[in-house]
Design a protein around this motif. Structure first.
Motif, PDB file in Angstrom:
ATOM      1  N   GLY A 237     -11.803   6.180  -8.157  1.00 20.46           N
ATOM      2  CA  GLY A 237     -11.230   4.963  -7.620  1.00 20.46           C
ATOM      3  C   GLY A 237     -11.474   4.825  -6.133  1.00 20.46           C
ATOM      4  N   THR A 238     -10.528   4.201  -5.445  1.00 22.54           N
ATOM      5  CA  THR A 238     -10.599   4.039  -3.987  1.00 22.54           C
ATOM      6  C   THR A 238      -9.417   4.739  -3.358  1.00 22.54           C
ATOM      7  OG1 THR A 238     -11.665   1.875  -4.189  1.00 22.54           O
ATOM      8  CG2 THR A 238     -10.650   2.408  -2.082  1.00 22.54           C
TER       9      THR A 238
ATOM     10  N   GLY B 280     -11.024   0.013  -8.577  1.00 24.79           N
ATOM     11  CA  GLY B 280     -10.726   0.258  -7.170  1.00 24.79           C
ATOM     12  C   GLY B 280     -11.120  -0.946  -6.351  1.00 24.79           C
ATOM     13  N   LEU B 281     -11.325  -0.727  -5.066  1.00 23.48           N
ATOM     14  CA  LEU B 281     -11.735  -1.798  -4.154  1.00 23.48           C
ATOM     15  C   LEU B 281     -13.262  -1.892  -4.135  1.00 23.48           C
ATOM     16  CD1 LEU B 281     -10.946  -3.902  -1.970  1.00 23.48           C
ATOM     17  CD2 LEU B 281     -11.166  -2.033  -0.295  1.00 23.48           C
ATOM     18  N   TYR B 282     -13.748  -3.093  -4.362  1.00 27.39           N
ATOM     19  CA  TYR B 282     -15.193  -3.338  -4.383  1.00 27.39           C
ATOM     20  C   TYR B 282     -15.620  -4.127  -3.149  1.00 27.39           C
ATOM     21  CZ  TYR B 282     -15.732  -1.787  -9.244  1.00 27.39           C
ATOM     22  OH  TYR B 282     -15.793  -1.043 -10.391  1.00 27.39           O
ATOM     23  N   THR B 283     -16.911  -4.134  -2.913  1.00 26.28           N
ATOM     24  CA  THR B 283     -17.473  -4.908  -1.810  1.00 26.28           C
ATOM     25  C   THR B 283     -17.370  -6.408  -2.062  1.00 26.28           C
ATOM     26  OG1 THR B 283     -19.657  -4.670  -2.832  1.00 26.28           O
ATOM     27  CG2 THR B 283     -19.061  -3.089  -1.108  1.00 26.28           C
TER      28      THR B 283
ATOM     29  N   MET C  21      -3.152   6.804  -0.603  1.00 25.35           N
ATOM     30  CA  MET C  21      -2.993   5.899  -1.738  1.00 25.35           C
ATOM     31  C   MET C  21      -4.314   5.755  -2.475  1.00 25.35           C
ATOM     32  SD  MET C  21      -1.794   1.901  -1.867  1.00 25.35           S
ATOM     33  CE  MET C  21      -3.402   1.151  -2.202  1.00 25.35           C
ATOM     34  N   VAL C  22      -4.260   5.768  -3.794  1.00 26.72           N
ATOM     35  CA  VAL C  22      -5.445   5.629  -4.624  1.00 26.72           C
ATOM     36  C   VAL C  22      -5.258   4.454  -5.579  1.00 26.72           C
ATOM     37  CG1 VAL C  22      -6.910   6.694  -6.389  1.00 26.72           C
ATOM     38  CG2 VAL C  22      -6.018   8.084  -4.501  1.00 26.72           C
ATOM     39  N   ILE C  23      -6.250   3.570  -5.613  1.00 23.41           N
ATOM     40  CA  ILE C  23      -6.310   2.522  -6.630  1.00 23.41           C
ATOM     41  C   ILE C  23      -7.288   2.991  -7.694  1.00 23.41           C
ATOM     42  CG2 ILE C  23      -6.885   0.121  -7.137  1.00 23.41           C
ATOM     43  CD1 ILE C  23      -6.409  -0.519  -4.188  1.00 23.41           C
TER      44      ILE C  23
ATOM     45  N   HIS D  42     -15.308   4.027  -2.259  1.00 24.18           N
ATOM     46  CA  HIS D  42     -14.563   5.210  -2.678  1.00 24.18           C
ATOM     47  C   HIS D  42     -13.528   5.675  -1.653  1.00 24.18           C
ATOM     48  CE1 HIS D  42     -16.585   6.129  -6.440  1.00 24.18           C
ATOM     49  NE2 HIS D  42     -17.736   5.859  -5.863  1.00 24.18           N
ATOM     50  N   ARG D  43     -13.737   5.359  -0.389  1.00 23.74           N
ATOM     51  CA  ARG D  43     -12.837   5.880   0.646  1.00 23.74           C
ATOM     52  C   ARG D  43     -12.660   4.842   1.748  1.00 23.74           C
ATOM     53  NH1 ARG D  43     -11.193  11.145   1.842  1.00 23.74           N
ATOM     54  NH2 ARG D  43     -10.590  11.541   4.007  1.00 23.74           N
TER      55      ARG D  43
END
Length: 324
Positions: free
Chosen positions: A247-248, A168-171, A226-228, A184-185
Protein backbone atom coordinates in the motif's frame (compact mmCIF):
# COMPACT_ATOMS: atom_id res chain seq x y z
CA UNK A 1 2.99 -2.53 18.90
CA UNK A 2 -0.27 -0.65 19.28
CA UNK A 3 -2.22 -0.79 16.03
CA UNK A 4 -5.40 1.05 15.06
CA UNK A 5 -7.19 -0.57 12.11
CA UNK A 6 -9.92 1.37 10.35
CA UNK A 7 -12.16 -0.78 8.18
CA UNK A 8 -14.36 0.79 5.52
CA UNK A 9 -17.95 -0.02 4.65
CA UNK A 10 -17.02 -1.15 1.16
CA UNK A 11 -14.64 -3.73 2.66
CA UNK A 12 -17.20 -5.11 5.12
CA UNK A 13 -20.31 -5.14 2.94
CA UNK A 14 -21.52 -6.34 -0.42
CA UNK A 15 -22.50 -3.61 -2.93
CA UNK A 16 -26.13 -3.90 -1.82
CA UNK A 17 -25.20 -3.13 1.78
CA UNK A 18 -25.53 -6.63 3.24
CA UNK A 19 -22.64 -7.90 5.36
CA UNK A 20 -19.95 -9.79 3.48
CA UNK A 21 -19.84 -12.65 5.98
CA UNK A 22 -16.99 -14.61 4.45
CA UNK A 23 -14.69 -11.61 4.22
CA UNK A 24 -15.57 -10.30 7.68
CA UNK A 25 -14.76 -13.73 9.13
CA UNK A 26 -11.37 -13.65 7.39
CA UNK A 27 -10.62 -10.16 8.71
CA UNK A 28 -11.48 -11.06 12.31
CA UNK A 29 -9.36 -14.22 12.09
CA UNK A 30 -6.31 -12.17 11.04
CA UNK A 31 -6.98 -9.48 13.65
CA UNK A 32 -7.25 -12.13 16.35
CA UNK A 33 -3.97 -13.68 15.25
CA UNK A 34 -2.27 -10.27 15.28
CA UNK A 35 -3.49 -9.83 18.85
CA UNK A 36 -2.33 -13.33 19.76
CA UNK A 37 1.14 -12.32 18.56
CA UNK A 38 1.27 -9.74 21.34
CA UNK A 39 0.09 -6.59 19.57
CA UNK A 40 -2.51 -4.22 20.99
CA UNK A 41 -5.43 -3.77 18.63
CA UNK A 42 -8.10 -1.09 18.26
CA UNK A 43 -10.72 -1.38 15.51
CA UNK A 44 -12.44 1.67 14.04
CA UNK A 45 -15.28 0.18 12.07
CA UNK A 46 -17.53 1.81 9.55
CA UNK A 47 -20.53 -0.07 8.23
CA UNK A 48 -23.44 0.70 10.53
CA UNK A 49 -25.42 2.83 8.10
CA UNK A 50 -24.61 0.61 5.12
CA UNK A 51 -25.57 -2.56 6.99
CA UNK A 52 -28.72 -0.91 8.25
CA UNK A 53 -29.68 0.04 4.70
CA UNK A 54 -29.18 -3.55 3.63
CA UNK A 55 -31.10 -5.02 6.54
CA UNK A 56 -34.01 -2.60 6.12
CA UNK A 57 -33.91 -3.23 2.36
CA UNK A 58 -34.11 0.45 1.48
CA UNK A 59 -32.14 2.60 -0.92
CA UNK A 60 -29.32 4.76 0.39
CA UNK A 61 -31.14 7.48 2.38
CA UNK A 62 -30.53 11.16 1.72
CA UNK A 63 -32.31 12.63 4.73
CA UNK A 64 -30.58 12.74 8.12
CA UNK A 65 -33.33 11.03 10.14
CA UNK A 66 -33.42 7.93 7.92
CA UNK A 67 -29.61 7.76 7.90
CA UNK A 68 -29.65 7.82 11.70
CA UNK A 69 -32.35 5.16 11.83
CA UNK A 70 -30.39 2.93 9.45
CA UNK A 71 -27.26 3.40 11.55
CA UNK A 72 -29.12 2.37 14.70
CA UNK A 73 -30.22 -0.87 13.02
CA UNK A 74 -26.85 -1.55 11.42
CA UNK A 75 -24.79 -0.94 14.56
CA UNK A 76 -26.59 -3.80 16.28
CA UNK A 77 -25.75 -6.20 13.46
CA UNK A 78 -22.18 -4.92 13.30
CA UNK A 79 -21.42 -5.48 16.98
CA UNK A 80 -23.28 -8.80 17.09
CA UNK A 81 -21.07 -10.00 14.26
CA UNK A 82 -17.83 -8.78 15.84
CA UNK A 83 -18.74 -10.21 19.24
CA UNK A 84 -19.59 -13.61 17.76
CA UNK A 85 -16.52 -13.85 15.51
CA UNK A 86 -13.94 -12.58 18.01
CA UNK A 87 -15.36 -14.93 20.66
CA UNK A 88 -14.46 -17.88 18.42
CA UNK A 89 -10.81 -16.92 19.05
CA UNK A 90 -11.33 -16.19 22.77
CA UNK A 91 -11.21 -12.42 22.44
CA UNK A 92 -13.61 -9.94 24.01
CA UNK A 93 -14.84 -6.86 22.16
CA UNK A 94 -16.02 -3.54 23.61
CA UNK A 95 -18.17 -1.00 21.81
CA UNK A 96 -17.45 2.73 21.94
CA UNK A 97 -19.61 5.22 20.03
CA UNK A 98 -18.23 8.75 19.87
CA UNK A 99 -18.92 12.17 18.38
CA UNK A 100 -16.76 15.22 17.78
CA UNK A 101 -17.71 16.50 21.23
CA UNK A 102 -15.71 13.66 22.77
CA UNK A 103 -12.55 15.11 21.22
CA UNK A 104 -13.52 18.77 21.52
CA UNK A 105 -14.00 18.82 25.31
CA UNK A 106 -10.88 18.05 27.39
CA UNK A 107 -12.72 16.19 30.18
CA UNK A 108 -14.62 13.99 27.72
CA UNK A 109 -11.43 13.31 25.81
CA UNK A 110 -9.68 12.35 29.02
CA UNK A 111 -12.52 9.96 29.87
CA UNK A 112 -12.29 8.41 26.41
CA UNK A 113 -8.53 7.96 26.72
CA UNK A 114 -8.81 6.43 30.18
CA UNK A 115 -11.49 3.98 29.06
CA UNK A 116 -9.51 2.90 26.02
CA UNK A 117 -6.34 2.41 28.04
CA UNK A 118 -8.15 0.33 30.62
CA UNK A 119 -9.86 -1.81 27.98
CA UNK A 120 -6.49 -2.51 26.38
CA UNK A 121 -4.98 -3.36 29.76
CA UNK A 122 -7.85 -5.80 30.31
CA UNK A 123 -7.13 -7.49 26.98
CA UNK A 124 -10.31 -6.36 25.20
CA UNK A 125 -10.53 -5.24 21.58
CA UNK A 126 -12.19 -1.80 21.43
CA UNK A 127 -14.48 -1.41 18.40
CA UNK A 128 -15.15 2.26 17.77
CA UNK A 129 -17.61 3.99 15.48
CA UNK A 130 -19.15 7.43 15.28
CA UNK A 131 -22.44 7.64 17.17
CA UNK A 132 -24.38 8.22 13.96
CA UNK A 133 -27.90 7.76 15.40
CA UNK A 134 -27.52 10.88 17.55
CA UNK A 135 -24.76 12.87 15.83
CA UNK A 136 -25.66 16.07 14.04
CA UNK A 137 -23.84 17.88 11.28
CA UNK A 138 -22.44 20.33 13.81
CA UNK A 139 -20.74 17.61 15.83
CA UNK A 140 -20.13 15.04 13.12
CA UNK A 141 -16.62 13.75 12.59
CA UNK A 142 -17.43 13.47 8.89
CA UNK A 143 -15.82 10.10 8.21
CA UNK A 144 -14.11 7.26 10.03
CA UNK A 145 -10.73 7.90 8.40
CA UNK A 146 -10.52 11.04 10.49
CA UNK A 147 -11.88 9.18 13.51
CA UNK A 148 -9.21 6.51 13.10
CA UNK A 149 -6.49 9.17 12.97
CA UNK A 150 -7.80 10.88 16.11
CA UNK A 151 -7.96 7.58 17.97
CA UNK A 152 -4.41 6.76 16.86
CA UNK A 153 -3.24 10.18 18.00
CA UNK A 154 -4.85 10.15 21.42
CA UNK A 155 -4.02 6.52 22.22
CA UNK A 156 -0.39 7.07 21.13
CA UNK A 157 -0.58 4.24 18.63
CA UNK A 158 2.45 3.06 16.70
CA UNK A 159 0.55 2.41 13.49
CA UNK A 160 -2.74 3.36 11.84
CA UNK A 161 -3.98 1.14 8.99
CA UNK A 162 -6.83 2.27 6.72
CA UNK A 163 -8.29 -0.76 4.94
CA UNK A 164 -10.37 0.30 1.98
CA UNK A 165 -11.26 -0.69 -1.60
CA UNK A 166 -8.11 0.86 -3.10
CA UNK A 167 -4.48 -0.28 -2.98
CA UNK A 168 -3.16 3.08 -1.76
CA UNK A 169 -2.39 6.55 -3.06
CA UNK A 170 -1.82 6.74 -6.81
CA UNK A 171 -0.33 9.40 -9.04
CA UNK A 172 -3.86 9.78 -10.48
CA UNK A 173 -7.27 8.18 -9.99
CA UNK A 174 -6.73 4.55 -11.13
CA UNK A 175 -10.43 4.16 -11.89
CA UNK A 176 -10.16 6.70 -14.70
CA UNK A 177 -6.40 6.67 -15.40
CA UNK A 178 -5.17 3.09 -15.91
CA UNK A 179 -1.62 4.36 -16.34
CA UNK A 180 -1.53 5.68 -12.75
CA UNK A 181 1.15 4.21 -10.50
CA UNK A 182 1.03 3.44 -6.79
CA UNK A 183 3.01 5.70 -4.44
CA UNK A 184 4.54 3.42 -1.82
CA UNK A 185 5.95 6.00 0.60
CA UNK A 186 5.00 9.56 1.50
CA UNK A 187 7.34 11.48 3.78
CA UNK A 188 5.10 14.53 4.08
CA UNK A 189 1.56 15.43 3.02
CA UNK A 190 2.39 18.39 0.80
CA UNK A 191 -0.09 20.45 -1.24
CA UNK A 192 0.97 18.40 -4.27
CA UNK A 193 0.06 15.18 -2.45
CA UNK A 194 -3.25 16.66 -1.31
CA UNK A 195 -4.18 17.40 -4.92
CA UNK A 196 -4.20 13.65 -5.58
CA UNK A 197 -7.26 13.20 -3.31
CA UNK A 198 -10.58 12.23 -4.87
CA UNK A 199 -14.10 11.19 -3.83
CA UNK A 200 -15.57 8.01 -2.39
CA UNK A 201 -15.61 5.35 -5.08
CA UNK A 202 -18.01 2.75 -3.69
CA UNK A 203 -21.12 4.77 -2.91
CA UNK A 204 -21.46 2.96 0.43
CA UNK A 205 -18.89 4.85 2.47
CA UNK A 206 -18.14 8.53 3.06
CA UNK A 207 -14.35 8.56 3.06
CA UNK A 208 -12.55 9.05 -0.25
CA UNK A 209 -8.84 9.64 -0.78
CA UNK A 210 -9.18 13.28 0.29
CA UNK A 211 -10.46 12.11 3.69
CA UNK A 212 -7.60 9.64 3.96
CA UNK A 213 -5.05 12.38 3.29
CA UNK A 214 -6.63 14.49 6.02
CA UNK A 215 -6.29 11.50 8.31
CA UNK A 216 -2.65 11.13 7.29
CA UNK A 217 -1.93 14.72 8.31
CA UNK A 218 -3.47 14.13 11.75
CA UNK A 219 -1.73 10.80 12.33
CA UNK A 220 1.72 11.69 11.04
CA UNK A 221 1.59 15.02 12.86
CA UNK A 222 1.21 13.00 16.06
CA UNK A 223 4.16 10.78 15.13
CA UNK A 224 2.05 7.81 14.00
CA UNK A 225 2.82 5.95 10.77
CA UNK A 226 -0.25 5.43 8.59
CA UNK A 227 -0.79 2.89 5.82
CA UNK A 228 -3.55 2.87 3.21
CA UNK A 229 -4.08 -0.62 1.83
CA UNK A 230 -6.68 -2.72 0.07
CA UNK A 231 -8.73 -4.68 2.56
CA UNK A 232 -9.91 -7.21 -0.03
CA UNK A 233 -7.12 -9.51 1.14
CA UNK A 234 -7.42 -9.92 4.90
CA UNK A 235 -3.84 -11.20 5.15
CA UNK A 236 -2.45 -7.84 4.03
CA UNK A 237 -2.25 -6.77 7.68
CA UNK A 238 0.45 -9.38 8.32
CA UNK A 239 2.68 -7.75 5.69
CA UNK A 240 1.96 -4.26 6.99
CA UNK A 241 2.86 -5.20 10.56
CA UNK A 242 6.04 -6.84 9.27
CA UNK A 243 6.98 -3.56 7.58
CA UNK A 244 6.73 -4.86 4.04
CA UNK A 245 6.16 -2.54 1.08
CA UNK A 246 2.37 -2.78 0.97
CA UNK A 247 0.00 0.00 0.00
CA UNK A 248 1.06 3.57 0.76
CA UNK A 249 2.88 4.34 4.00
CA UNK A 250 2.78 7.86 5.37
CA UNK A 251 5.74 8.36 7.67
CA UNK A 252 5.02 9.81 11.09
CA UNK A 253 6.96 12.89 12.09
CA UNK A 254 9.63 12.22 14.68
CA UNK A 255 8.01 14.23 17.45
CA UNK A 256 6.01 11.59 19.27
CA UNK A 257 8.23 11.32 22.32
CA UNK A 258 11.25 13.53 22.45
CA UNK A 259 10.04 16.87 23.72
CA UNK A 260 10.78 16.02 27.32
CA UNK A 261 12.17 12.74 28.60
CA UNK A 262 11.95 11.78 32.25
CA UNK A 263 13.49 8.55 33.52
CA UNK A 264 12.52 7.28 36.95
CA UNK A 265 14.26 4.62 38.98
CA UNK A 266 12.91 2.83 42.02
CA UNK A 267 9.64 4.27 43.26
CA UNK A 268 10.49 7.96 43.05
CA UNK A 269 7.42 9.89 41.87
CA UNK A 270 7.38 12.77 39.39
CA UNK A 271 5.14 15.76 39.89
CA UNK A 272 3.58 17.78 37.09
CA UNK A 273 1.71 21.08 37.00
CA UNK A 274 -1.40 20.46 34.87
CA UNK A 275 -3.34 23.59 35.84
CA UNK A 276 -3.01 25.16 32.38
CA UNK A 277 -5.61 22.71 31.01
CA UNK A 278 -3.76 22.15 27.74
CA UNK A 279 -2.68 18.51 27.47
CA UNK A 280 -1.16 18.66 23.99
CA UNK A 281 2.10 20.55 24.35
CA UNK A 282 4.64 18.53 26.29
CA UNK A 283 4.96 14.76 26.18
CA UNK A 284 6.60 13.07 29.15
CA UNK A 285 7.83 9.54 28.61
CA UNK A 286 8.99 7.11 31.24
CA UNK A 287 9.64 3.39 31.06
CA UNK A 288 9.70 2.96 34.83
CA UNK A 289 6.81 4.88 36.31
CA UNK A 290 5.61 3.48 39.62
CA UNK A 291 3.68 6.51 40.78
CA UNK A 292 2.79 9.80 39.15
CA UNK A 293 1.33 12.71 41.10
CA UNK A 294 -0.40 15.71 39.52
CA UNK A 295 -1.57 19.06 40.83
CA UNK A 296 -5.24 19.51 39.96
CA UNK A 297 -7.14 22.72 39.21
CA UNK A 298 -7.66 23.41 42.92
CA UNK A 299 -3.95 23.09 43.70
CA UNK A 300 -4.38 19.73 45.41
CA UNK A 301 -2.15 16.73 44.85
CA UNK A 302 -3.86 13.84 43.09
CA UNK A 303 -2.39 10.44 42.33
CA UNK A 304 -2.89 9.45 38.71
CA UNK A 305 -1.88 5.86 39.23
CA UNK A 306 0.14 3.69 41.55
CA UNK A 307 0.98 0.21 40.36
CA UNK A 308 3.02 -2.80 41.54
CA UNK A 309 6.35 -3.34 39.87
CA UNK A 310 5.11 -6.54 38.19
CA UNK A 311 2.41 -4.58 36.37
CA UNK A 312 4.67 -1.82 35.05
CA UNK A 313 4.46 -1.00 31.36
CA UNK A 314 5.52 1.85 29.10
CA UNK A 315 3.24 4.82 29.47
CA UNK A 316 2.84 8.02 27.52
CA UNK A 317 1.60 10.87 29.72
CA UNK A 318 0.75 14.30 28.25
CA UNK A 319 0.79 17.58 30.18
CA UNK A 320 1.32 21.24 29.41
CA UNK A 321 4.26 22.27 31.62
CA UNK A 322 6.86 20.25 33.47
CA UNK A 323 7.96 22.35 36.45
CA UNK A 324 9.60 19.88 38.87
Amino acid sequence: MRIVVKIGTSTLAHPGGRLNIRHTEALVKVWSDIKNAGHELIIVSSGATGLGVGKLQISRPKDMVTKQAAAAVGQCELMYTYDKLFAEYSHTVAQLLVTWEDFDHPHRLNNLQNTLERLIQLGAVPVINENDPISTEEYSLGDNDRLGALIAKYTHADLLVLLSDIDGLYTADPHTHPEATLIHRVESVTPEIEQLGGGSSSGLGTGGMSAKLTAAKIATGAGVDMVIANGANANVLYDIVDGKDVGTRFVGKNNKIIQEVVCIKGNTPIEVDNRSGDINSVIIYSKNILKLNTIDDDGRDSTLFDMPEAERKDYYIQFKVLIF
